[in-house]
Motif scaffolding. Structure first.
Motif, PDB file in Angstrom:
ATOM      1  N   MET A   1       2.450  -2.002  38.551  1.00 44.85           N
ATOM      2  CA  MET A   1       1.286  -0.597  40.048  1.00 44.85           C
ATOM      3  C   MET A   1       1.487   0.393  39.242  1.00 44.85           C
ATOM      4  N   THR A   2       0.461   1.468  40.216  1.00 43.95           N
ATOM      5  CA  THR A   2      -0.120   2.568  39.443  1.00 43.95           C
ATOM      6  C   THR A   2       0.848   3.349  40.297  1.00 43.95           C
ATOM      7  N   ASN A   3       1.582   4.983  39.711  1.00 49.20           N
ATOM      8  CA  ASN A   3       1.878   5.643  39.954  1.00 49.20           C
ATOM      9  C   ASN A   3       0.889   7.091  40.216  1.00 49.20           C
ATOM     10  N   THR A   4       1.387   6.760  41.657  1.00 46.39           N
ATOM     11  CA  THR A   4      -0.223   7.641  42.243  1.00 46.39           C
ATOM     12  C   THR A   4       0.780   9.043  42.461  1.00 46.39           C
ATOM     13  N   SER A   5       1.677   9.607  42.596  1.00 53.35           N
ATOM     14  CA  SER A   5       2.244  11.023  42.526  1.00 53.35           C
ATOM     15  C   SER A   5       2.108  11.864  40.997  1.00 53.35           C
ATOM     16  N   HIS A   6       2.040  10.923  40.752  1.00 50.48           N
ATOM     17  CA  HIS A   6       1.376  12.145  38.805  1.00 50.48           C
ATOM     18  C   HIS A   6       0.612  10.629  38.326  1.00 50.48           C
ATOM     19  N   PRO A   7      -1.165  11.068  38.555  1.00 49.63           N
ATOM     20  CA  PRO A   7      -1.636   9.826  37.664  1.00 49.63           C
ATOM     21  C   PRO A   7      -1.407   9.980  36.333  1.00 49.63           C
ATOM     22  N   HIS A   8      -1.059  11.195  36.096  1.00 43.19           N
ATOM     23  CA  HIS A   8      -2.078  11.563  34.374  1.00 43.19           C
ATOM     24  C   HIS A   8      -0.495  11.008  33.512  1.00 43.19           C
ATOM     25  N   HIS A   9       0.875  10.375  33.945  1.00 43.54           N
ATOM     26  CA  HIS A   9       2.021  10.700  33.480  1.00 43.54           C
ATOM     27  C   HIS A   9       2.354   9.265  33.039  1.00 43.54           C
ATOM     28  N   ASP A  10       2.418   8.858  31.837  1.00 43.98           N
ATOM     29  CA  ASP A  10       3.294   7.653  31.811  1.00 43.98           C
ATOM     30  C   ASP A  10       4.202   7.279  31.813  1.00 43.98           C
ATOM     31  N   GLY A  11       5.544   6.669  31.718  1.00 38.14           N
ATOM     32  CA  GLY A  11       6.692   6.410  32.043  1.00 38.14           C
ATOM     33  C   GLY A  11       6.752   6.135  31.228  1.00 38.14           C
ATOM     34  N   ALA A  12       7.761   5.474  30.562  1.00 38.93           N
ATOM     35  CA  ALA A  12       8.796   5.205  29.662  1.00 38.93           C
ATOM     36  C   ALA A  12      10.456   4.280  29.502  1.00 38.93           C
ATOM     37  N   GLU A  13      10.383   3.658  28.341  1.00 38.05           N
ATOM     38  CA  GLU A  13      11.611   2.702  29.021  1.00 38.05           C
ATOM     39  C   GLU A  13      11.667   2.381  27.588  1.00 38.05           C
ATOM     40  N   ILE A  14      13.125   3.260  27.037  1.00 42.72           N
ATOM     41  CA  ILE A  14      13.236   3.166  26.114  1.00 42.72           C
ATOM     42  C   ILE A  14      15.204   2.110  25.768  1.00 42.72           C
ATOM     43  N   HIS A  15      14.382   1.733  24.224  1.00 47.65           N
ATOM     44  CA  HIS A  15      15.857   0.402  24.662  1.00 47.65           C
ATOM     45  C   HIS A  15      16.801   1.508  23.105  1.00 47.65           C
ATOM     46  N   LEU A  16      18.273   1.350  23.133  1.00 45.93           N
ATOM     47  CA  LEU A  16      19.111   1.724  22.116  1.00 45.93           C
ATOM     48  C   LEU A  16      19.659   0.366  22.299  1.00 45.93           C
ATOM     49  N   SER A  17      20.143   0.467  20.847  1.00 47.14           N
ATOM     50  CA  SER A  17      21.718   0.123  20.298  1.00 47.14           C
ATOM     51  C   SER A  17      22.322  -0.043  20.908  1.00 47.14           C
ATOM     52  N   PRO A  18      23.250  -0.659  21.036  1.00 48.80           N
ATOM     53  CA  PRO A  18      24.886   0.107  21.364  1.00 48.80           C
ATOM     54  C   PRO A  18      25.309   0.878  20.273  1.00 48.80           C
ATOM     55  N   ASP A  19      25.598   1.006  19.245  1.00 50.15           N
ATOM     56  CA  ASP A  19      25.233   2.004  18.588  1.00 50.15           C
ATOM     57  C   ASP A  19      24.411   3.411  18.424  1.00 50.15           C
ATOM     58  N   GLU A  20      24.142   2.815  18.801  1.00 49.05           N
ATOM     59  CA  GLU A  20      22.685   3.957  19.174  1.00 49.05           C
ATOM     60  C   GLU A  20      22.745   4.704  20.437  1.00 49.05           C
ATOM     61  N   ALA A  21      23.533   4.045  21.648  1.00 47.09           N
ATOM     62  CA  ALA A  21      23.850   4.085  23.065  1.00 47.09           C
ATOM     63  C   ALA A  21      25.123   5.001  22.582  1.00 47.09           C
ATOM     64  N   VAL A  22      26.044   4.664  22.386  1.00 44.50           N
ATOM     65  CA  VAL A  22      27.626   5.596  21.761  1.00 44.50           C
ATOM     66  C   VAL A  22      27.166   6.930  21.026  1.00 44.50           C
ATOM     67  N   VAL A  23      26.931   6.914  19.736  1.00 42.27           N
ATOM     68  CA  VAL A  23      26.128   7.923  19.598  1.00 42.27           C
ATOM     69  C   VAL A  23      25.023   9.146  20.229  1.00 42.27           C
ATOM     70  N   LEU A  24      24.358   8.808  21.421  1.00 40.67           N
ATOM     71  CA  LEU A  24      23.825   9.744  21.769  1.00 40.67           C
ATOM     72  C   LEU A  24      24.743   9.432  23.121  1.00 40.67           C
ATOM     73  N   PHE A  25      25.329   9.254  23.340  1.00 41.96           N
ATOM     74  CA  PHE A  25      26.268   9.622  24.366  1.00 41.96           C
ATOM     75  C   PHE A  25      27.224  10.664  23.936  1.00 41.96           C
ATOM     76  N   GLU A  26      27.878  10.440  22.980  1.00 38.89           N
ATOM     77  CA  GLU A  26      29.014  11.738  22.238  1.00 38.89           C
ATOM     78  C   GLU A  26      28.009  12.646  21.912  1.00 38.89           C
ATOM     79  N   LEU A  27      27.062  12.749  21.142  1.00 38.62           N
ATOM     80  CA  LEU A  27      26.162  13.910  21.126  1.00 38.62           C
ATOM     81  C   LEU A  27      25.589  14.878  22.668  1.00 38.62           C
TER      82      LEU A  27
END
Length: 97
Positions: free
Chosen positions: A1-27
């Motif tokens: 599906m094309t994002n027509t509201s921001h045609p020049h921008h890409d979305g991104a999905e980031i995967h974090l390990s459980p350890d990375e997620a909890v450390v980032l949350f704390e920070l």
């Protein structure tokens, strides 16, 4: 599906390990807590736009909705163990190395 509201921008999905997620949350929690008098956080000189702060707050909100560990009684132990497991991934004192 094309994002027509921001045609020049890409979305991104980031995967974090459980350890990375909890450390980032704390920070991010520490940085965003206006009541934390001893917590260091980046000051306004670090950011080029308030949009950057909005993004960090949105990441924190997303983590808050997904994680259980930060709300457990032994949260501090969970964070410390996660930090210990991740510590060898970066051996510099700052983001710049």
């Amino acid at each position: 599906m094309t994002n027509t509201s921001h045609p020049h921008h890409d979305g991104a999905e980031i995967h974090l390990s459980p350890d990375e997620a909890v450390v980032l949350f704390e920070l991010l929690s520490r940085w965003c807590d206006s009541k934390a008098i001893h917590a260091h956080s980046p000051d306004s000189k670090c950011f080029e736009s308030t949009a950057e702060c909005a993004v960090l707050h949105n990441v924190l909100a997303s983590l808050e909705k997904q994680l259980v560990a930060p709300f457990k009684e032994d949260h501090h132990q969970i964070v410390e163990e996660a930090r210990r497991r991740l510590a060898d991934l970066w051996d510099h004192p700052t983001l710049k190395g």
